[in-house]
Design a protein around this motif. Structure first.
Motif, PDB file in Angstrom:
ATOM      1  N   THR A 162       1.823   2.691  -3.430  1.00 48.35           N
ATOM      2  CA  THR A 162       0.784   2.977  -4.413  1.00 48.35           C
ATOM      3  C   THR A 162       0.778   4.465  -4.769  1.00 48.35           C
ATOM      4  N   ASP A 163       0.091   4.795  -5.866  1.00 45.93           N
ATOM      5  CA  ASP A 163       0.061   6.181  -6.350  1.00 45.93           C
ATOM      6  C   ASP A 163      -0.665   7.119  -5.396  1.00 45.93           C
ATOM      7  N   TYR A 164      -1.748   6.637  -4.762  1.00 44.15           N
ATOM      8  CA  TYR A 164      -2.499   7.566  -3.902  1.00 44.15           C
ATOM      9  C   TYR A 164      -1.726   7.891  -2.628  1.00 44.15           C
ATOM     10  N   ILE A 165      -0.831   7.019  -2.196  1.00 46.14           N
ATOM     11  CA  ILE A 165       0.021   7.345  -1.045  1.00 46.14           C
ATOM     12  C   ILE A 165       1.046   8.396  -1.461  1.00 46.14           C
ATOM     13  N   ARG A 166       1.592   8.263  -2.660  1.00 49.35           N
ATOM     14  CA  ARG A 166       2.528   9.296  -3.159  1.00 49.35           C
ATOM     15  C   ARG A 166       1.824  10.640  -3.300  1.00 49.35           C
ATOM     16  N   ALA A 167       0.574  10.586  -3.762  1.00 49.59           N
ATOM     17  CA  ALA A 167      -0.189  11.827  -3.906  1.00 49.59           C
ATOM     18  C   ALA A 167      -0.444  12.472  -2.546  1.00 49.59           C
ATOM     19  N   ALA A 168      -0.697  11.670  -1.543  1.00 44.67           N
ATOM     20  CA  ALA A 168      -0.910  12.207  -0.202  1.00 44.67           C
ATOM     21  C   ALA A 168       0.356  12.873   0.328  1.00 44.67           C
ATOM     22  N   GLY A 198      -2.926   4.332   4.698  1.00 40.08           N
ATOM     23  CA  GLY A 198      -2.169   3.094   4.537  1.00 40.08           C
ATOM     24  C   GLY A 198      -2.724   1.932   5.328  1.00 40.08           C
ATOM     25  N   LEU A 199      -2.783   2.102   6.652  1.00 38.88           N
ATOM     26  CA  LEU A 199      -3.184   0.998   7.517  1.00 38.88           C
ATOM     27  C   LEU A 199      -4.631   0.591   7.279  1.00 38.88           C
ATOM     28  N   ARG A 200      -5.483   1.547   6.981  1.00 35.42           N
ATOM     29  CA  ARG A 200      -6.901   1.228   6.771  1.00 35.42           C
ATOM     30  C   ARG A 200      -7.083   0.247   5.623  1.00 35.42           C
ATOM     31  N   ASN A 201      -6.345   0.423   4.543  1.00 36.95           N
ATOM     32  CA  ASN A 201      -6.442  -0.492   3.409  1.00 36.95           C
ATOM     33  C   ASN A 201      -5.661  -1.781   3.647  1.00 36.95           C
ATOM     34  N   ALA A 202      -4.578  -1.687   4.387  1.00 33.70           N
ATOM     35  CA  ALA A 202      -3.780  -2.883   4.655  1.00 33.70           C
ATOM     36  C   ALA A 202      -4.492  -3.832   5.608  1.00 33.70           C
ATOM     37  N   VAL A 214       0.828  -1.207   0.000  1.00 31.63           N
ATOM     38  CA  VAL A 214       0.000   0.000   0.000  1.00 31.63           C
ATOM     39  C   VAL A 214       0.862   1.256   0.000  1.00 31.63           C
ATOM     40  N   LEU A 215       1.951   1.248   0.754  1.00 28.22           N
ATOM     41  CA  LEU A 215       2.803   2.440   0.860  1.00 28.22           C
ATOM     42  C   LEU A 215       3.506   2.792  -0.447  1.00 28.22           C
TER      43      LEU A 215
END
Length: 315
Positions: free
Chosen positions: A211-217, A232-236, A208-209
């Protein structure tokens, strides 16, 4: 989540329990056990045995016996134990409550350790912390419950005398002593679950860490802690929920060794005693109650899935 889906799942639970009831009733009919002999003893006369079979309906067709049994179950009557002569329902639900107490404390302890371990291992991927968590996880998976339980009793209870070696005290009767008696079995039961869940959280969080949406955050300037916990943790956690739901079934019926070693009167131990004594009503009711509990827990896991990930839609 639509109301129609919830109704479908509830209907599926009842259908599953119906199939389980058919299977367990059919299997118990072919077991080498005679209820009349168990109640009257092997020295009973043929006439007395036959009279008891007729009074209990054991000579009726199997389908009629099943309808009579399932009709009683629907009304809350699970029959009478052949071994004790007591109603099955109250005894089994009391044992289920004991197992659920052990399960709740074990799951709480497991989550309190497994989630931080998985998160730290993911953040420190490839470093000493990650390797240490992995090493502990491998040991937890490799050691069976009877080994860890025996070692816990030997060192902590017998040698050091810190905690009682066995026994069970209801929390409602004495909370302090009840907790003292639960510490060792909770730790023993939780070890293998901590290993599974921490590795699952670590693996999913690493993916998850990146992924593109984590980079965007990160580009938006969000703090690392907020990104980690909220995104991160919510999806993991989604795959870990499946593991936890499966572990509930393991906790209810798969910890018979732990219940035996620590003398905990749980439902797994009650079922084992019933199987050894060929106590058919207890076997039938016990399997059905465990199946119902397991089905409800999996239904709850689906609800938590939908709550954590709004992208999941159940129709």
């Amino acid at each position: 989540m639509s109301a129609s889906y919830i109704l479908k799942r509830i209907a599926l639970i009842f259908y599953t329990l119906f199939i389980v009831s058919l299977l367990v009733f059919g299997i118990t009919q072919v077991l080498p056990a005679d209820a009349a002999v168990m109640m009257l003893g092997e020295n009973a006369t043929t006439e007395a045995l036959e009279a008891l079979r007729n009074s209990m309906g054991l000579n009726d067709p199997i389908w009629m016996q099943y309808l009579r049994w399932i009709g009683g179950v629907v009304q809350g009557d699970f029959g009478t134990s052949l071994r004790t002569g007591q109603p099955v329902g109250p005894a089994l639900f009391s044992a289920l409550g004991t197992s659920l107490t052990l399960a709740v404390f074990s799951l709480t302890f497991m989550l309190a350790l497994a989630l931080p371990m998985g998160v730290v291992a993911a953040i420190r991927r490839g470093k000493a912390t990650d390797l240490f968590v992995s090493f502990l996880s491998y040991i937890g998976v490799a050691l069976p419950e009877f080994v860890t339980a025996t070692l816990a009793v030997l060192f902590i209870a017998d040698w050091w005398g810190i905690l009682p070696p066995a026994g069970y005290v209801p929390l409602s009767q004495n909370p302090v002593e009840g907790l003292r008696h639960l510490v060792l079995p909770v730790v023993v039961v939780s070890i293998i679950m901590i290993a599974h869940v921490s590795r699952m959280v670590r693996s999913e969080l690493v993916d998850v860490l990146h992924t593109d949406y984590i980079r965007a955050a990160h580009l938006k300037g969000l703090s690392r802690g907020r990104i980690l916990l909220r995104h991160g943790l919510r999806n993991a956690l989604l795959p870990a929920i499946t593991i936890v739901a499966l572990d509930v079934g393991y906790l209810l019926g798969g910890v018979i060794v732990v219940e035996e070693i620590f003398s905990i009167p749980g439902i797994g131990r009650a079922l084992m005693a019933a199987i050894q004594a060929r106590d058919l009503p207890v076997i039938q009711a016990g399997v059905l109650i465990m199946a119902a509990t397991y089905s409800i827990v999996n239904f709850a896991a689906d609800l938590i899935y939908a709550w954590l990930d709004k992208r999941i839609q159940y129709d």
